[in-house]
Design a protein around this motif. Structure first.
Motif, mmCIF file in Angstrom:
data_model
loop_
_atom_site.group_PDB
_atom_site.id
_atom_site.type_symbol
_atom_site.label_atom_id
_atom_site.label_comp_id
_atom_site.label_asym_id
_atom_site.label_seq_id
_atom_site.Cartn_x
_atom_site.Cartn_y
_atom_site.Cartn_z
ATOM 1 N N ALA A 1 -38.433 -76.875 -55.632
ATOM 2 C CA ALA A 1 -37.224 -75.575 -55.590
ATOM 3 C C ALA A 1 -35.721 -76.604 -55.151
ATOM 4 O O ALA A 1 -35.124 -75.781 -55.346
ATOM 5 N N ALA B 1 -40.318 -68.437 -55.370
ATOM 6 C CA ALA B 1 -40.276 -69.339 -56.249
ATOM 7 C C ALA B 1 -39.327 -69.379 -57.282
ATOM 8 O O ALA B 1 -39.408 -68.370 -57.994
ATOM 9 N N SER C 1 -36.664 -66.563 -47.417
ATOM 10 C CA SER C 1 -37.464 -67.412 -47.743
ATOM 11 C C SER C 1 -38.919 -67.989 -46.644
ATOM 12 O O SER C 1 -38.595 -68.068 -45.475
#
Ligand code: AMP
Ligand code: GLY
Length: 428
Positions: free
Chosen positions: A420, A234, A327
Motif C-alpha cells: 500500500a 486496499a 484505514s
C-alpha cells in the motif's frame, strides 16, 4: 438477542468485539472462546469440532442466533446440524462451504459459469500430474484440494520444484487427507486483495477491501502462514474495480451456487488477484479472513448483528454496509519458529498500555490464562490492530502498539502494508 459465537482465534475475537457493541445484544456466548473473547462474552470450553457439545450449549443458553467463525466445523456440517435443531445459524452449510473446502469443486464451478480464474487440472496420480506440469511449464501452482489451514499451496518457480511438490502432496501426503486430490493451477501474476461479501444466498453486500500478508518473511518471502498482518481498505481495489469484482466474480458465484442447488449463506471471501487481464479468483473461502477480519471489522460502522440476522433471514438486499472513511492495519505478533515449530507458554506484558494509545485493539489469536497470567499459546499469538486517518497513520500506530507489548520468543514482520505504501508513493 442472545448470540452464540463458535470459535477461538483472532478472527473470532474481532467478531466478538464487534458483536459486543450491538445495542441489540443481550448476551454473547463464545465456545470455546479465548482470554480475549472473555472481555466480550461468556466463554465455555467446547471444541469447535464438538458439534453435539456446541448444540447442547446453544440449547442451554437458548441462543437466538448462532454464528460460526472458522472453516473446519463448516466443512463438517455444523450449520446443517444447528439448522436441523431449529437454530438460526449464520454460515454456509457443508454443501455450499465446498467453495472453500474442495478447490477442485470451486475451480470447476468457476470454469462452468465463466467466472475469471486460472486454468487448472486435478490429479490423484503423480504419473499423470507430472506430464501435465511439464506441458504447462513454470511458474505453476500446486494446491492440496482440501482444507490445510492456509498452508496447502506451493507456488513453484521451476518444473523441478513442482515435481518435488507433487511428491510431497500425493506421495508423502504432507497435507494428509486434504492432499488426496492435487490441483495444478495456472500461476496468476498481480497484486492480491481480499473481498468479503455478506450474502443470504441471493443478494450480496461488501465490507471494505483488505490485503493479507501470507508469507512468514518480509517482502512476501518464505513459507505460507495463516496470515502475518493486514490492512484495509486496499488501495489496489479502486471503486471501479470493486464494482467489476462484484459484477464478474462475487455475484455470479453466489448465483452459480444457488443454481447448483447449494445456496451460500454467510461470508463469501474472494481471494482476488488483479492481473493485466483484470481481476481473477485465486481461491474462495467460506468465512471471514484472519487477520483481515481484524482490520475490516474495526472500520465497520453498520451493526454486525443486523448484517448477520439479515443474512439468515434472507434480507441482505435491504441492507447497506457502511464503513468509516479511515484505514486500519493489523500486525500479527507470532511465536518465533511459526509456521513450523515453536515454543510457547511465555508471559505476555503490556497489552493494556498498547490499547491505552487509543484507536488500538489487541485481539488474541493464541493466548492462554493460567493463575491470572496471560501466556503465549500458539503460533500466531496476538493480532494488534490500529485505526488511523490513512494507511501510513494506521501502520505507524500499529507498530507503536506492537513495540509496547512484550513476550519471549516474539516474531513480527516489520513491513506490513508495504504494498500500500509503494502504491501510495507512486500515485501521489
Ligand atoms: P490460497 O491458500 O489458495 O489463497 O493460496 C495462498 C497463496 O498462494 C495466495 O495468497 C497466493 O499468494 C498464492 N497463490 C495461490 N494460487 C495462486 C495462483 N494461481 N497464482 C499465483 N499465486 C497463487
Ligand atoms: N488470511 C487468510 C485466510 O484467512 O485464509
Amino acid at each position: 438477542m442472545k448470540i452464540l459465537l463458535v470459535g477461538k482465534g483472532g478472527r473470532e475475537d474481532a467478531i466478538a468485539w464487534k458483536i459486543a457493541q450491538s445495542p441489540r445484544l443481550t448476551e454473547l456466548y463464545c465456545a470455546p472462546g479465548s482470554p480475549g473473547m472473555e472481555r466480550h462474552g461468556i466463554c465455555r470450553n467446547i471444541d469447535v469440532m464438538d458439534i453435539d457439545g456446541q448444540i447442547a450449549f446453544a440449547k442451554e443458553v437458548e441462543a437466538d442466533l448462532v454464528v460460526i467463525g472458522p472453516e473446519n466445523p463448516l466443512e463438517a456440517g455444523i450449520v446443517d446440524r444447528f439448522e436441523q435443531e431449529g437454530f438460526k445459524t449464520f454460515g454456509p452449510n457443508a454443501a455450499a462451504a465446498r467453495i472453500e473446502t474442495d478447490k477442485d469443486f470451486a475451480l470447476d464451478l468457476m470454469h462452468r459459469y465463466g467466472i475469471p480464474t486460472g486454468r487448472f487440472k486435478t490429479f490423484t496420480d503423480p504419473d499423470e500430474a507430472i506430464p501435465y506440469i511439464r506441458e504447462q511449464g513454470a511458474p505453476i501452482v500446486l494446491k492440496a484440494a482440501g482444507l490445510a489451514a492456509g498452508k496447502g499451496v506451493i507456488v513453484c518457480d521451476t518444473i523441478e520444484q513442482a515435481i518435488v511438490g507433487v511428491e510431497e502432496i500425493l506421495v508423502n501426503a504432507s497435507f494428509g487427507e486434504a492432499g488426496a486430490k492435487l490441483v495444478v493451477m495456472e500461476y496468476l501474476d498481480g497484486e492480491e486483495a481480499s473481498i468479503f461479501g455478506f450474502t443470504d444466498g441471493q443478494d450480496l453486500v461488501y465490507a471494505v477491501s483488505s490485503q493479507d500478508h501470507k508469507r512468514i518473511g518480509e517482502g512476501e518471502t518464505g513459507p505460507n502462514t495463516g496470515g502475518m498482518g493486514a490492512y484495509a481498505p486496499a488501495p489496489v481495489v479502486t471503486l471501479d474495480l470493486e464494482r467489476e469484482i462484484y459484477d464478474t466474480i462475487m455475484k455470479p458465484t453466489v448465483d452459480a451456487l444457488a443454481a447448483e442447488g447449494h445456496p451460500f449463506k454467510g461470508i463469501l471471501y474472494g481471494g482476488i488477484i488483479v492481473t493485466e487481464n483484470g481481476p481473477q479468483v485465486i481461491e474462495f473461502n467460506c468465512r471471514l479472513g484472519d487477520p483481515e477480519a481484524q482490520v475490516v471489522l474495526p472500520l465497520m460502522k453498520t451493526d454486525l448483528v443486523d448484517i448477520l440476522e439479515a443474512g439468515v433471514d434472507g434480507r441482505i438486499g435491504e441492507l447497506t454496509v457502511e464503513s468509516e472513511d479511515r484505514s486500519a492495519c493489523c500486525v500479527v505478533m507470532a511465536s518465533d519458529g511459526y509456521p513450523t515449530s515453536y515454543e510457547q507458554g511465555f508471559p505476555i506484558y503490556a497489552i493494556d498500555e498498547a490499547e491505552a494509545l487509543g484507536d488500538v485493539i489487541v485481539f488474541h489469536a493464541g493466548t492462554d490464562r493460567r493463575d491470572g497470567q496471560l501466556l503465549t499459546a500458539g503460533g500466531r499469538v496476538l493480532a494488534v490492530s490500529a485505526v488511523g486517518n490513512d494507511i501510513p497513520d494506521a501502520i505507524d500506530l500499529a507498530y507503536r502498539a506492537v513495540d509496547t507489548i512484550s513476550f519471549e520468543n516474539i516474531y513480527t514482520r516489520r513491513d506490513i502494508g508495504f504494498q500500500a505504501l509503494d502504491r501510495l508513493s507512486t500515485t501521489s
